[in-house]
Design an enzyme around this catalytic site. Structure first.
Site, PDB file in Angstrom:
ATOM      1  N   ASP A   1       0.987  -1.203   0.089  1.00 16.00           N
ATOM      2  CA  ASP A   1      -0.102  -0.038  -0.173  1.00 16.00           C
ATOM      3  C   ASP A   1       0.839   1.282   0.130  1.00 16.00           C
ATOM      4  OD1 ASP A   1      -2.190   1.796   0.497  1.00 16.00           O
ATOM      5  OD2 ASP A   1      -3.234  -0.006   1.070  1.00 16.00           O
TER       6      ASP A   1
ATOM      7  N   HIS B   1      -3.558   5.944   3.122  1.00 12.86           N
ATOM      8  CA  HIS B   1      -4.207   4.856   2.852  1.00 12.86           C
ATOM      9  C   HIS B   1      -3.527   3.655   3.336  1.00 12.86           C
ATOM     10  CE1 HIS B   1      -5.980   1.788  -0.046  1.00 12.86           C
ATOM     11  NE2 HIS B   1      -6.722   2.780  -0.297  1.00 12.86           N
TER      12      HIS B   1
ATOM     13  N   SER C   1     -11.449  -0.728  -0.798  1.00  9.20           N
ATOM     14  CA  SER C   1     -10.127  -0.804  -0.339  1.00  9.20           C
ATOM     15  C   SER C   1     -10.260  -1.039   1.476  1.00  9.20           C
ATOM     16  CB  SER C   1      -9.373   0.297  -0.597  1.00  9.20           C
ATOM     17  OG  SER C   1     -10.024   1.520  -0.193  1.00  9.20           O
TER      18      SER C   1
END
Length: 593
Positions: free
Chosen positions: A84, A138, A430
């Site tokens: 990520d 994220h 996600s």
């Protein structure tokens, strides 16, 4: 590449290629190619990729007394590789309090020194880190959802307050940064997956997808790397994508700072109802927005008119839980309500000459129905892989509290001052992906040899399912069944040593999927499945079938034949085959699509 072609001073192609200073990555475990070398198979153009919890463990019925948490010891010592945007190691979610201090011997990774990151930031929770300082947020949120440690008094400006923890709070994390401010690319993700397999991770979680809608399988970096990881026994959890019927929008109701608007005029002017004009004639009031214009457009108009509008109420036909991200661009207090609540609001506003409203915030509501449900923005199938549902696993992904870098703003206040929080609330596939990875980590600890699953995640039921569908064929047989050309299969398997004599599309998958892609009047397909009883003692199951509209079936020694008739309106119908245990508690359901 054929290792016999490598010059003798080099032990393998990985070392051989690394001797060239012009190469960015070499791939040892999940991918390999070099166009000018002997044994070259294929080359692929790099592509950019899109990055795609206080209450979710409770929503999944995970608890400290019974079920998968205590049976798996909370995922202890399972290593999850998170590919990520990196991690924010200072977050309380990544502290190692209560973690066994001894790192599993199978880990071959390391804690790399990088930009604003030193090796002392690793611990018994973050046991492997490669180029990991998160500048986007994220990766921090996905990692905390998978295996975040327990954090008291976590919240997002008062919302969703409580004890935050990941799905598998005693699992270890190996972090691989591939998404940067400049973008996210398949070659970086591929290198990270290759390294994760080499490092000895048990599970890979990667909430990314290609921007291309239909990348051929033999040119899809992530699919090829996932194939090789699976061949090496590493489970890969990926997100389906956020390009559903509502695109990438994600909205939640709420307001990120304390505010009470009391007894202000409620404006419901039919001329302004769509909120598609500059609202300069609204003074010191709360406006109701309800029209055909897209919600994002209405929000933008409110943002332009915030000098005149003190508050806004948006009425939507979609349930709150399935709508999209926070309306950060709207500087005034705002709420989103359902159309059913909107009817009552509109009736009230029309029933009096001087309607008024009071807006208060910091309320967190759980148990909203319908739930669970697939959110509108989640990407649906059909899958490019025959016989596989998309999405094949459904996990929580709407309005989830997760860790966030403290230096990245989450919203702005009325004076356009940046607001920061250690936790934020977000939605998307996600977010669902790390939930699936976290549950997989728990199951990996409890049942290391189990392989497949599909459908809505029920962690405790997965611990004792009664029957399991265990993968019975090698993935190369599945590739052969797709009638790919030899060079395309080679580009995926990375070897000439494959045999298509046992070609089969049957993964022993727990679902039955029949796709009529060519508008035939009817199509038929046979499915053969093998179920394994994993309960105690002998038992008997009986099959109950709910037929999709326009289909027939026959059952012989658990061979299911399905025929689908032509559907002129283009709708997809669903059914199910359910095995019910006699004198027992188990039901095993397989979707029919």
């Amino acid at each position: 590449m054929d290792e016999s072609l490598i010059p003798k001073p080099f032990t393998n192609h990985h070392n051989y290629y690394q001797s060239s200073p012009s190469l960015v990555y070499t791939y040892q475990h999940v991918f390999s190619s070099s166009k000018k070398s002997l044994g070259f198979i294929s080359a692929i153009k790099d592509r950019s990729h899109i990055l795609h919890t206080t209450h979710t463990p409770k929503f999944l019925n995970l608890n400290t007394f019974t079920g998968l948490w205590p049976a798996s010891n909370y995922g202890e010592d399972v290593i999850v590789g998170v590919i990520d945007s990196g991690v924010w190691p200072e977050s309380e979610s990544f502290k190692d309090t209560g973690m066994p201090p001894k790192v599993p011997k199978k880990l071959k990774g390391t804690c790399e020194v990088g930009q604003n990151f030193n090796s002392s930031m690793c611990n018994a929770k973050l046991i492997g880190v490669r180029s990991a300082r998160d500048t986007r947020g994220h990766g921090t949120r996905t990692s905390s959802i998978i295996a975040g440690n327990y954090v008291n008094n976590s919240h997002y400006f008062g919302y969703a307050s409580g004890i935050a923890n990941g799905v598998s709070p005693r699992a270890r994390l190996a972090i691989y940064k591939v998404s940067r401010d400049e973008g996210s690319y398949g070659s970086d993700a591929l290198a990270a997956m290759d390294q994760a397999v080499a490092d000895g991770v048990d599970i890979i979680s990667i909430s990314m997808s290609s921007r291309a809608n239909e990348v051929p399988l033999h040119r899809d970096f992530l699919a090829k790397a996932s194939f090789s990881a699976l061949e090496k026994g590493v489970l890969v959890s990926t997100s389906a994508g956020n390009k559903g019927s509502l695109g990438n929008e994600i909205i939640r109701n709420g307001y990120p700072w304390e505010m009470v608007l009391k007894n202000l005029p409620l404006v419901c002017d039919k001329w302004l109802l769509a909120c598609d004009k500059v609202l300069s004639n609204i003074l010191n009031g709360i406006i109701i927005c309800h029209g055909d214009r897209p919600l994002a457009y209405q929000i933008e108009r409110i943002a332009r008119s915030y000098s005149y509008v003190l508050g806004a109420i948006f009425i939507t036909y979609n349930p709150i839980s399935s709508e999209i991200e926070f309306m950060k661009e709207t500087p005034c207090p705002r709420m989103v309500i359902t159309s059913s609540d909107g009817v009552a609001l509109m009736e009230y506003s029309e029933s009096t000459q001087m309607p008024s409203a009071t807006m208060t915030f910091f309320q967190t509501i759980t148990g909203i129905k319908p739930a669970p449900s697939v959110v509108a923005n989640a990407l649906r199938g059909p899958s490019r892989f025959p016989g596989i549902l998309k999405p094949d696993v459904m996990a929580p992904g709407a309005l989830v509290l997760a860790a966030w870098p403290s230096n990245i703003k989450v919203a702005t206040d009325q004076k356009q001052i940046a607001l920061h929080s250690d936790y934020t609330i977000l939605s998307g596939t996600s977010i669902a992906c790390p939930h699936a990875a976290g549950v997989a980590a728990l199951l990996k600890r409890a049942h290391p040899d189990w392989t497949v699953g599909a459908g809505q995640i029920h962690p405790n039921q997965a611990l004792d399912p009664g029957l399991i569908y265990d993968a019975t064929h090698k993935t190369v047989n599945f590739l052969c069944s797709m009638n790919l050309e030899e060079n395309k299969i080679l580009s995926i398997t990375r070897s000439k040593k494959y045999d298509c004599s046992k070609s089969s599309s049957d993964f022993n998958y727990p679902s039955f999927v029949v796709l009529n892609c060519h508008n035939r009047t009817s199509i038929g397909q046979n499915f053969q499945r093998i179920v394994t009883h994993v309960g105690e003692g002998a038992t008997t199951y009986k099959g109950n079938v709910t037929l999709p509209e326009g289909s027939t079936y026959e059952k012989q020694s658990y061979t299911v034949s399905i025929r689908s008739e032509e559907n002129n309106n283009g709708e997809v119908s669903f059914g199910a085959l359910t095995w019910v245990e006699e004198n027992g508690n188990h039901t095993v359901r397989s979707p029919i699509n």
